[in-house]
Design a protein around this motif. Structure first.
Motif, PDB file in Angstrom:
ATOM      1  N   GLN A  72      68.931  33.123 -15.417  1.00  0.00           N
ATOM      2  CA  GLN A  72      68.557  34.192 -14.483  1.00  0.00           C
ATOM      3  C   GLN A  72      68.443  35.545 -15.169  1.00  0.00           C
ATOM      4  OE1 GLN A  72      70.603  34.045 -10.466  1.00  0.00           O
ATOM      5  NE2 GLN A  72      71.935  32.672 -11.599  1.00  0.00           N
ATOM      6  N   TYR A  73      69.223  35.732 -16.238  1.00  0.00           N
ATOM      7  CA  TYR A  73      69.199  37.019 -16.946  1.00  0.00           C
ATOM      8  C   TYR A  73      68.509  36.883 -18.298  1.00  0.00           C
ATOM      9  CZ  TYR A  73      70.721  41.470 -18.892  1.00  0.00           C
ATOM     10  OH  TYR A  73      70.737  42.729 -19.440  1.00  0.00           O
TER      11      TYR A  73
ATOM     12  N   ILE B 174      64.302  39.090 -23.377  1.00  0.00           N
ATOM     13  CA  ILE B 174      65.564  39.816 -23.168  1.00  0.00           C
ATOM     14  C   ILE B 174      66.432  39.698 -24.425  1.00  0.00           C
ATOM     15  CG2 ILE B 174      67.783  39.635 -21.943  1.00  0.00           C
ATOM     16  CD1 ILE B 174      65.878  41.235 -20.308  1.00  0.00           C
TER      17      ILE B 174
ATOM     18  N   ALA C  31      65.175  42.319 -26.675  1.00  0.00           N
ATOM     19  CA  ALA C  31      65.430  43.653 -26.114  1.00  0.00           C
ATOM     20  C   ALA C  31      66.916  44.007 -26.166  1.00  0.00           C
ATOM     21  CB  ALA C  31      64.923  43.721 -24.676  1.00  0.00           C
TER      22      ALA C  31
ATOM     23  N   PHE D 195      70.545  45.088  -8.538  1.00  0.00           N
ATOM     24  CA  PHE D 195      71.622  44.150  -8.190  1.00  0.00           C
ATOM     25  C   PHE D 195      72.101  44.238  -6.736  1.00  0.00           C
ATOM     26  CE2 PHE D 195      72.191  44.356 -12.856  1.00  0.00           C
ATOM     27  CZ  PHE D 195      72.200  42.999 -13.139  1.00  0.00           C
ATOM     28  N   VAL D 196      72.053  45.437  -6.148  1.00  0.00           N
ATOM     29  CA  VAL D 196      72.425  45.564  -4.730  1.00  0.00           C
ATOM     30  C   VAL D 196      71.278  46.246  -3.981  1.00  0.00           C
ATOM     31  CG1 VAL D 196      74.934  45.582  -5.033  1.00  0.00           C
ATOM     32  CG2 VAL D 196      73.671  47.735  -5.181  1.00  0.00           C
TER      33      VAL D 196
ATOM     34  N   ARG E 108      68.623  45.025  -2.918  1.00  0.00           N
ATOM     35  CA  ARG E 108      67.394  44.653  -3.626  1.00  0.00           C
ATOM     36  C   ARG E 108      66.146  44.828  -2.785  1.00  0.00           C
ATOM     37  NH1 ARG E 108      68.773  39.058  -6.853  1.00  0.00           N
ATOM     38  NH2 ARG E 108      70.666  39.807  -7.861  1.00  0.00           N
TER      39      ARG E 108
ATOM     40  N   TRP F 245      63.631  49.606 -16.681  1.00  0.00           N
ATOM     41  CA  TRP F 245      64.997  49.747 -16.169  1.00  0.00           C
ATOM     42  C   TRP F 245      65.920  50.155 -17.308  1.00  0.00           C
ATOM     43  CZ3 TRP F 245      68.993  45.446 -15.907  1.00  0.00           C
ATOM     44  CH2 TRP F 245      68.768  44.482 -16.902  1.00  0.00           C
TER      45      TRP F 245
ATOM     46  N   SER G  16      73.056  49.769 -13.421  1.00  0.00           N
ATOM     47  CA  SER G  16      71.682  49.563 -13.902  1.00  0.00           C
ATOM     48  C   SER G  16      70.734  50.189 -12.891  1.00  0.00           C
ATOM     49  CB  SER G  16      71.351  48.072 -14.024  1.00  0.00           C
ATOM     50  OG  SER G  16      72.087  47.486 -15.071  1.00  0.00           O
TER      51      SER G  16
ATOM     52  N   ALA H 208      61.766  48.133 -24.934  1.00  0.00           N
ATOM     53  CA  ALA H 208      62.779  47.215 -24.396  1.00  0.00           C
ATOM     54  C   ALA H 208      62.984  47.414 -22.899  1.00  0.00           C
ATOM     55  CB  ALA H 208      64.101  47.408 -25.147  1.00  0.00           C
TER      56      ALA H 208
ATOM     57  N   VAL I  32      61.153  45.153 -20.556  1.00  0.00           N
ATOM     58  CA  VAL I  32      61.474  43.719 -20.586  1.00  0.00           C
ATOM     59  C   VAL I  32      62.426  43.431 -19.433  1.00  0.00           C
ATOM     60  CG1 VAL I  32      62.526  41.871 -21.903  1.00  0.00           C
ATOM     61  CG2 VAL I  32      61.154  43.611 -23.081  1.00  0.00           C
ATOM     62  N   LEU I  33      61.977  42.618 -18.491  1.00  0.00           N
ATOM     63  CA  LEU I  33      62.766  42.364 -17.289  1.00  0.00           C
ATOM     64  C   LEU I  33      63.396  40.975 -17.319  1.00  0.00           C
ATOM     65  CD1 LEU I  33      60.193  43.728 -14.668  1.00  0.00           C
ATOM     66  CD2 LEU I  33      62.045  44.986 -15.807  1.00  0.00           C
ATOM     67  N   PRO I  34      64.645  40.868 -16.894  1.00  0.00           N
ATOM     68  CA  PRO I  34      65.265  39.544 -16.765  1.00  0.00           C
ATOM     69  C   PRO I  34      64.540  38.734 -15.685  1.00  0.00           C
ATOM     70  CG  PRO I  34      66.893  41.313 -16.469  1.00  0.00           C
ATOM     71  CD  PRO I  34      65.543  41.946 -16.457  1.00  0.00           C
ATOM     72  N   PRO I  35      64.561  37.409 -15.809  1.00  0.00           N
ATOM     73  CA  PRO I  35      63.894  36.566 -14.814  1.00  0.00           C
ATOM     74  C   PRO I  35      64.218  36.922 -13.359  1.00  0.00           C
ATOM     75  CG  PRO I  35      64.724  35.231 -16.633  1.00  0.00           C
ATOM     76  CD  PRO I  35      65.159  36.635 -16.898  1.00  0.00           C
ATOM     77  N   PHE I  36      65.472  37.283 -13.071  1.00  0.00           N
ATOM     78  CA  PHE I  36      65.814  37.527 -11.659  1.00  0.00           C
ATOM     79  C   PHE I  36      65.115  38.774 -11.108  1.00  0.00           C
ATOM     80  CE2 PHE I  36      68.788  41.103 -11.013  1.00  0.00           C
ATOM     81  CZ  PHE I  36      69.160  41.414 -12.308  1.00  0.00           C
TER      82      PHE I  36
ATOM     83  N   LYS J 141      62.042  39.864 -12.342  1.00  0.00           N
ATOM     84  CA  LYS J 141      60.634  39.450 -12.272  1.00  0.00           C
ATOM     85  C   LYS J 141      60.345  38.693 -10.989  1.00  0.00           C
ATOM     86  CE  LYS J 141      59.040  38.932 -17.028  1.00  0.00           C
ATOM     87  NZ  LYS J 141      58.819  37.927 -18.072  1.00  0.00           N
ATOM     88  N   GLU J 142      61.283  37.783 -10.634  1.00  0.00           N
ATOM     89  CA  GLU J 142      61.075  36.974  -9.429  1.00  0.00           C
ATOM     90  C   GLU J 142      61.020  37.844  -8.176  1.00  0.00           C
ATOM     91  OE1 GLU J 142      64.127  33.927  -9.663  1.00  0.00           O
ATOM     92  OE2 GLU J 142      63.232  33.275 -11.560  1.00  0.00           O
TER      93      GLU J 142
END
Lengths: 297, 297
Positions: free
Chosen positions: A270-271, A276, A279, B212-213, B215, B236, B246, B279, B282-286, B288-289
């Motif tokens: 997920q992260y 990443i 990065a 994270f919160v 969202r 980010w 973050s 950097a 570059v986004l974490p998968p969560f 991007k989704e």
């Protein structure tokens, strides 16, 4: 004369918020604290080593707390556990035997088993109660412990490491903060034993706290590891429930460059991603300045 | 018989912590709060628009708080202000006229003046008291306001933008959270006016809260901006005193790709660098989704 029975209605004015106001509070530093509203306490025991608390939080689901410090919550443990494991195991040329020091919850192990090339995983945590609590209350975190490649050993990792010279390809130090029995895990003598327990070309990663508060700790641990390992790297990432929300991971290498990606985890993350990975080794100037002396990146 | 005078010593047991226990607490969500120990309150007024509080914290130095929400502290405002400005201004082909919406503290302006190619900077904040408080209590944040290229206008930015079509190369929306008078700053009608106020090939950046919160807020603001701008990007970075540590920055572009770096700030930065620029996209998968639908990166 008898008093007449009287029924009195006490009318209480409604109060805007009238619900259980239960909070877990972590004193992240002497001058900073994080509070999470909780709905219940699921477990609260004194183990042989620490106070172990499991609560249900409103914001993040279940949380594991050791000696007052939040280890993780169900909803965002993934950021930490993925970053502890994948930069190391995706860059090591051939990681077959992996050791986790601490990390009895199994979160790191769950990520390690996503690397098919790994043949044996040793989890050595001094506190068996952490392992039990994770199996009982955090099934999604502890699921990796059931993998057949995993050996769980509830014992002193410092002793275990001394007894296993030149054994592991990767060692993951998933420790608590450097207080009490975990202090030694941030010092050179421990890192010397870790280096001795690694096979040729081995690598170690340790969580080394926030780059924004208690900065001395990061630079101290990094320096201590650097007295033992010829090549030192730092990567960092988000971890919402740790102090300041950013966390550092110090990597000591006997050879490989952890920025060189050789494979990806075989299951969903997920992260973490390869992008990443790259990065996470990019450091802002203020962190570089902190570590300049012995940074190999 | 007279009593003899007796001297009695009342011995009070020492208490471990015996000092002023003063805290500022931000309810970051309904179920999460951050507490910072304070030593003094330097200013606490009700302006025409919001409650303005300046406190001295033990952990991070001085802090500016608007309507109970921590805007920044002396020690780590740099992460936010640098990320609001440099990705945009380092990638725009020729940014001459720049508008800051909100941001009366001057933190963004201090970073903008590090770009020598910028000829005019407009700061439009509805609340003059924020500007005053920053000049009085945060000299290191507000210093940029004295640059001769800067025009400070205490007025409604929504009106100002409508009155200045095709005027700016870059617009930086340094707003408070979307409550009260700032709600409109996260909606499509506002972004339409922003797009109209941009010259050809212009770009806008807006702070869009934590990944994270809350969202929904990020995906909502991103979607709203995306109904107006043909190309949408998200970067980010770390911001220790904002919820979860973050923070996201949504960029709408009428042309340029903000990932293409064309220059660097001419003065020192603590968080930003060209490598961090790359950097930060570059986004974490969560994440991007969360945004998949209309992300151009």
């Amino acid at each position: 004369m008898r008093f007449h029975a009287r029924v009195v209605f006490y009318v209480i004015e409604p109060i805007a918020i009238r619900k259980n106001d239960l909070w877990f509070t972590e004193y992240q530093t002497n001058a900073m604290r994080l509070g999470l509203r909780i709905t219940s306490i699921l477990k609260n025991i004194k183990t042989d080593y620490q106070q172990l608390l499991v609560v249900e939080t409103e914001e993040y689901g279940r949380a594991l707390i050791l000696d007052g410090a939040l280890m993780f919550t169900d909803q965002n443990e993934f950021t930490y556990h993925e970053m502890m494991v994948h930069p190391l195991l995706s860059s090591h040329p051939d990681p077959r035997k992996v050791l986790v020091v601490g990390g009895g919850d199994g979160g790191c192990v769950r990520e390690i088993v996503k690397h098919d090339c790994v043949e044996e995983i040793y989890l050595v945590d001094i506190d068996e109660e952490v392992i039990k609590a994770s199996l009982d209350f955090f099934p999604a975190v502890s699921e990796g412990l059931r993998d057949e490649r995993v050996k769980v050993l509830p014992m002193d990792a410092l002793k275990f490491i001394k007894d296993h010279p030149a054994t592991f390809d990767a060692i993951i130090v998933d420790s608590t903060d450097p207080v009490d029995f975990a202090v030694g895990l941030f010092e050179a003598p421990f890192y010397r034993d870790v280096a001795a327990a690694l096979r040729e070309g081995g690598m170690v990663v340790a969580q080394t706290e926030s780059p924004f508060v208690n900065r001395d700790l990061l630079s101290h641990a990094f320096l201590q590891m650097g007295t033992v390992f010829p090549r030192m790297f730092l990567c960092w990432g988000a971890m919402p429930t740790y102090p300041t929300g950013s966390w550092t991971y110090s990597i000591g290498s006997l050879g490989p460059d952890p920025r060189t990606i050789r494979r990806s985890p075989s299951a969903r993350t997920q992260y973490y991603s390869s992008d990443i990975h790259r990065a996470s080794f990019v450091l802002p100037p203020f962190i570089k300045e902190l570590l300049r002396a012995n940074l190999s990146q």
